[in-house]
Design a protein around this motif. Structure first.
Motif, PDB file in Angstrom:
ATOM      1  N   ASN A   1      -1.784   0.979   4.918  1.00 24.62           N
ATOM      2  CA  ASN A   1      -1.649   2.392   5.318  1.00 24.62           C
ATOM      3  C   ASN A   1      -1.559   3.495   4.393  1.00 24.62           C
ATOM      4  O   ASN A   1      -1.184   3.334   3.151  1.00 24.62           O
ATOM      5  CB  ASN A   1      -0.645   2.782   6.444  1.00 24.62           C
ATOM      6  N   CYS A   2      -1.762   4.530   4.464  1.00 19.24           N
ATOM      7  CA  CYS A   2      -2.039   5.819   3.442  1.00 19.24           C
ATOM      8  C   CYS A   2      -0.740   6.084   2.803  1.00 19.24           C
ATOM      9  O   CYS A   2      -0.649   6.576   1.694  1.00 19.24           O
ATOM     10  CB  CYS A   2      -2.661   6.900   4.031  1.00 19.24           C
ATOM     11  N   PHE A   3       0.236   5.665   3.395  1.00 19.09           N
ATOM     12  CA  PHE A   3       1.810   5.916   2.967  1.00 19.09           C
ATOM     13  C   PHE A   3       2.307   4.702   1.973  1.00 19.09           C
ATOM     14  O   PHE A   3       3.057   4.935   1.214  1.00 19.09           O
ATOM     15  CB  PHE A   3       2.724   6.179   3.887  1.00 19.09           C
ATOM     16  N   GLU A   4       1.357   3.557   1.969  1.00 20.13           N
ATOM     17  CA  GLU A   4       1.605   2.527   0.992  1.00 20.13           C
ATOM     18  C   GLU A   4       0.888   2.357  -0.224  1.00 20.13           C
ATOM     19  O   GLU A   4       1.126   1.659  -1.068  1.00 20.13           O
ATOM     20  CB  GLU A   4       1.625   1.341   2.172  1.00 20.13           C
ATOM     21  N   LYS A   5      -0.228   3.359  -0.124  1.00 17.37           N
ATOM     22  CA  LYS A   5      -0.963   3.406  -1.306  1.00 17.37           C
ATOM     23  C   LYS A   5      -0.626   4.299  -2.167  1.00 17.37           C
ATOM     24  O   LYS A   5      -0.006   5.365  -1.831  1.00 17.37           O
ATOM     25  CB  LYS A   5      -2.306   3.652  -0.809  1.00 17.37           C
ATOM     26  N   LYS A   6      -0.745   4.097  -3.452  1.00 21.55           N
ATOM     27  CA  LYS A   6      -0.132   4.936  -4.498  1.00 21.55           C
ATOM     28  C   LYS A   6      -1.259   5.051  -5.424  1.00 21.55           C
ATOM     29  O   LYS A   6      -1.876   4.193  -6.023  1.00 21.55           O
ATOM     30  CB  LYS A   6       1.222   4.861  -5.052  1.00 21.55           C
TER      31      LYS A   6
END
Length: 334
Positions: free
Chosen positions: A128-133
């Motif tokens: 999910n977008c919160f785990e991508k950095k």
């Protein structure tokens, strides 16, 4: 035998992911430290590469889990899920998967702990977008509408990088329209003893950045503008086109903005080809409508979330774990 590798922040994360993907019989067979990031980045993040194995015939739980991840089956949702302060604004797809998750693990939905809620989201919303950095580049640009907290966010990141990571940070603003904008960022620069430059036209951009050649990191504040003002968005693009080399562009969004306006901002700002998001003003909302809209519909990395005016304290990396901990500890409802 099924063998799978995980790139994780710590062993706890590896165990959780292995347990829910491969079942309780999965065995860790090796681990090593790896550096994750672009090849040219000298400050690549260290993570663990963990190798896990399980006998191939142990597939029952794994198949059940895959059905939770991939299928949508309407079920009878309990009142506790409908009114749970974290899940009440989630889609019915997420809520029904939560019911299936509770059934599979024989958990009463009104007794889910915060850790079980984290595990559920990590299970159904992989990558999910919160785990991508993104890896912070040497040059980082911040854009977004007026009033979302861009300048304060820049100050928080600058303070964190300077005080914690011991980087020499330079600050740049091209926001010469808004009254007090230059003075606000200059004040933060003075507090941090950081070099500060004002760019008045695209022609000045390369020269002003070159003046900061000794800085490890440069943070650039752009003109805050409405997503409906295409002319100003094009003006900002002219400034950005004058930056030489690679750089990251972050779109800063306030989660207190209504959902339709957020969709409009995300769409219109595509003109500037932003790379990731920063979410602000979590301290000003009482329901998680935009949290769920973003996590279910956005694919770009969410780098940070902000929840107050204190510099540098009121900012954290936007991981699901950090967000859910913040929500659990701080949200109150009328």
């Amino acid at each position: 035998m099924i063998i799978k590798k995980y790139i994780v922040n710590d062993m706890k994360e590896a165990i959780i992911r292995a347990k829910y993907e491969l079942g309780k019989d999965a065995v860790i067979i090796s681990q090593r430290t790896v550096k994750v990031g672009k090849w040219y980045n000298l400050r690549k993040k260290k993570q663990l590469e963990v190798t896990v194995a399980v006998e191939e015939n142990i597939v029952t739980k794994n198949n059940n889990i895959n059905s939770i991840q991939n299928e949508y089956k309407e079920t009878d949702m309990g009142q506790s899920i409908e009114t749970d302060f974290i899940y009440e604004k989630a889609s019915d797809i997420i809520k029904n998967k939560l019911v299936s998750y509770c059934d599979l693990y024989e958990i009463e939905d009104n007794k889910l702990t915060i850790e079980e809620k984290k595990n559920f989201l990590n299970l159904v919303l992989k990558n999910n977008c919160f785990e991508k950095k993104l890896e912070l580049e040497r040059i980082n640009v911040f854009m977004g509408p007026t009033g979302v907290g861009k300048t304060t966010t820049i100050a928080k990141i600058a303070a964190k990088e300077h005080l914690v990571n011991k980087r020499n940070v330079g600050l740049v603003t091209m926001d010469t329209y808004r009254i007090g904008a230059v003075e606000q960022l200059k004040t933060y620069a003075n507090i941090l003893d950081a070099p500060f430059e004002v760019v008045n036209s695209p022609d000045e951009m390369a020269y002003k950045i070159n003046k900061l050649k000794d800085c490890d990191m440069i943070l650039i504040d752009t003109l805050g503008t409405s997503q409906r003002n295409k002319g100003k968005l094009i003006d900002i693009k002219d400034y950005l086109d004058a930056i030489e080399g690679e750089f990251n562009k972050y779109l800063v969004l306030s989660v207190s903005t209504d959902k339709d306006t957020i969709y409009s901002i995300l769409d219109r700002y595509k003109l500037l080809n932003y790379d990731g998001l920063i979410l602000t003003k979590f301290d000003e909302v009482t329901v998680l409508t935009n949290f769920w809209s973003i996590i279910e519909n956005n694919t770009l990395p969410v780098q940070y979330f902000c929840f107050g005016q204190d510099v540098p304290d009121d900012i954290k990396d936007a991981t699901l774990e950090n967000l859910l901990d913040y929500i659990e500890e701080n949200f109150t409802y009328a």
